[in-house]
Design a protein around this motif. Structure first.
Motif, PDB file in Angstrom:
ATOM      1  N   PHE A   1      59.371   9.420  54.205  1.00 18.27           N
ATOM      2  CA  PHE A   1      58.677   9.403  55.457  1.00 18.27           C
ATOM      3  C   PHE A   1      57.074   9.681  54.902  1.00 18.27           C
ATOM      4  O   PHE A   1      56.808  10.411  54.299  1.00 18.27           O
ATOM      5  CB  PHE A   1      58.901  10.440  56.398  1.00 18.27           C
TER       6      PHE A   1
ATOM      7  N   LEU B   1      58.721  11.821  67.424  1.00 13.95           N
ATOM      8  CA  LEU B   1      59.124  12.023  66.057  1.00 13.95           C
ATOM      9  C   LEU B   1      58.966  13.343  65.516  1.00 13.95           C
ATOM     10  O   LEU B   1      59.799  14.025  64.878  1.00 13.95           O
ATOM     11  CB  LEU B   1      58.555  10.883  65.016  1.00 13.95           C
TER      12      LEU B   1
ATOM     13  N   GLN C   1      64.227   2.272  62.716  1.00 15.69           N
ATOM     14  CA  GLN C   1      64.684   3.152  61.736  1.00 15.69           C
ATOM     15  C   GLN C   1      64.661   4.606  62.312  1.00 15.69           C
ATOM     16  O   GLN C   1      65.939   5.375  62.312  1.00 15.69           O
ATOM     17  CB  GLN C   1      63.654   3.209  60.816  1.00 15.69           C
ATOM     18  N   HIS C   2      63.835   5.135  62.899  1.00 18.39           N
ATOM     19  CA  HIS C   2      63.841   6.468  63.289  1.00 18.39           C
ATOM     20  C   HIS C   2      64.089   6.664  64.568  1.00 18.39           C
ATOM     21  O   HIS C   2      64.833   8.002  65.007  1.00 18.39           O
ATOM     22  CB  HIS C   2      62.210   7.261  63.117  1.00 18.39           C
TER      23      HIS C   2
ATOM     24  N   HIS D   1      67.777   4.096  65.314  1.00 15.96           N
ATOM     25  CA  HIS D   1      68.769   4.166  64.100  1.00 15.96           C
ATOM     26  C   HIS D   1      69.358   2.945  63.854  1.00 15.96           C
ATOM     27  O   HIS D   1      70.871   2.659  63.821  1.00 15.96           O
ATOM     28  CB  HIS D   1      69.892   5.429  64.458  1.00 15.96           C
TER      29      HIS D   1
END
Length: 260
Positions: A9, A109, A149-150, A153
């Motif tokens: 990341f 995030l 992606q984060h 998912h």
């Protein structure tokens, strides 16, 4: 809170390294690349009062500070609202919406505040405003990949978005963004067990950052490459990453925690 994805990341860019023929851009880039975001923002402040591009750049720099330090959220929000007030064209409004989505994503995030719905809405608005040939489009694709992606998912969607961003960054000559797309595509290759492809992507990302002098981004690139190398090279890379983090006063904070 540390971001998911271990050392693969890192924050994403707002564009290139500044124009060599513009002393202000060069000075801002040098400060930003050495983790002096507040100083860089102060240099832009006089211009950001009535110039949409300068206001947007100032907001993006303060958002980047949030991603590396997990601090400064209110200042970033204030700067972004000022940029939004100056945006007049579709491209300007689309670019500020892209930053709004990224700030909301970062807040979610890093555990500051859940703004996932705001992130998706803002990036969707950016997609509607930005034309297919806009130079901001590759950055938007990259950030939509981060959401996939984060937050969602969805690795398949993320990979497709990163690949579009990778090609777009090359087409628009956005070298810094290309270092990020190399890194994230390499991270996905690592997850799939393709270590040769991962090693190549991480090495390319590191090479670009070293060539641009993007000092604050070199330690994450070193740590990622270390994850796919064998000892003793992996240990050497991690030691160098730790040295750079200490040099910058513990930035990025999430990498400092991982290397401690």
């Amino acid at each position: 809170m540390s971001p998911p994805g271990s050392s693969n990341f890192d924050p994403d860019p707002d564009g290139g390294a500044g124009r060599a023929d513009d002393p202000l851009d060069t000075a801002v880039w040098r400060l930003r690349s050495r983790a002096c975001w507040k100083d860089a923002a102060e240099l832009l402040a006089p211009y950001a009062a009535d110039d949409a591009a300068a206001a947007l750049k100032r907001g993006a720099i303060l958002i980047e500070r949030c991603m590396y330090t997990s601090r400064g959220w209110d200042a970033a929000d204030d700067a972004l609202r000022a940029a939004e007030a100056l945006a007049l064209t579709d491209d300007e409004r689309g670019a500020t919406a892209c930053e709004r989505g990224y700030l909301a994503y970062a807040s979610t995030l890093l555990g500051n505040r859940d703004r996932a719905d705001e992130a998706r809405t803002a990036l969707g608005r950016a997609a509607a405003l930005l034309g297919p040939g806009s130079p901001t489009r590759p950055l938007l694709d990259f950030r939509r990949g981060l959401i996939s992606q984060h937050l969602a998912h969805n690795p398949t969607g993320a990979q497709a978005a990163f690949q579009r961003a990778h090609a777009g960054a090359a087409a628009h000559g956005d070298t810094l963004l290309r270092s990020f797309t190399w890194r994230h595509l390499a991270g996905m290759a690592e997850e799939e067990g393709n270590l040769a492809e991962a090693r190549h992507g991480f090495a390319e990302s590191l090479r670009i950052r070293e060539e641009l002098g993007y000092l604050v981004g070199i330690a994450p690139a070193l740590a990622s490459l270390a994850d796919v190398e064998e000892e003793p090279e992996a240990g050497r890379l991690r030691a160098e990453a730790g040295r750079l983090v200490r040099l910058l006063g513990g930035v990025p904070v999430w990498l400092a925690e991982q290397l401690a």
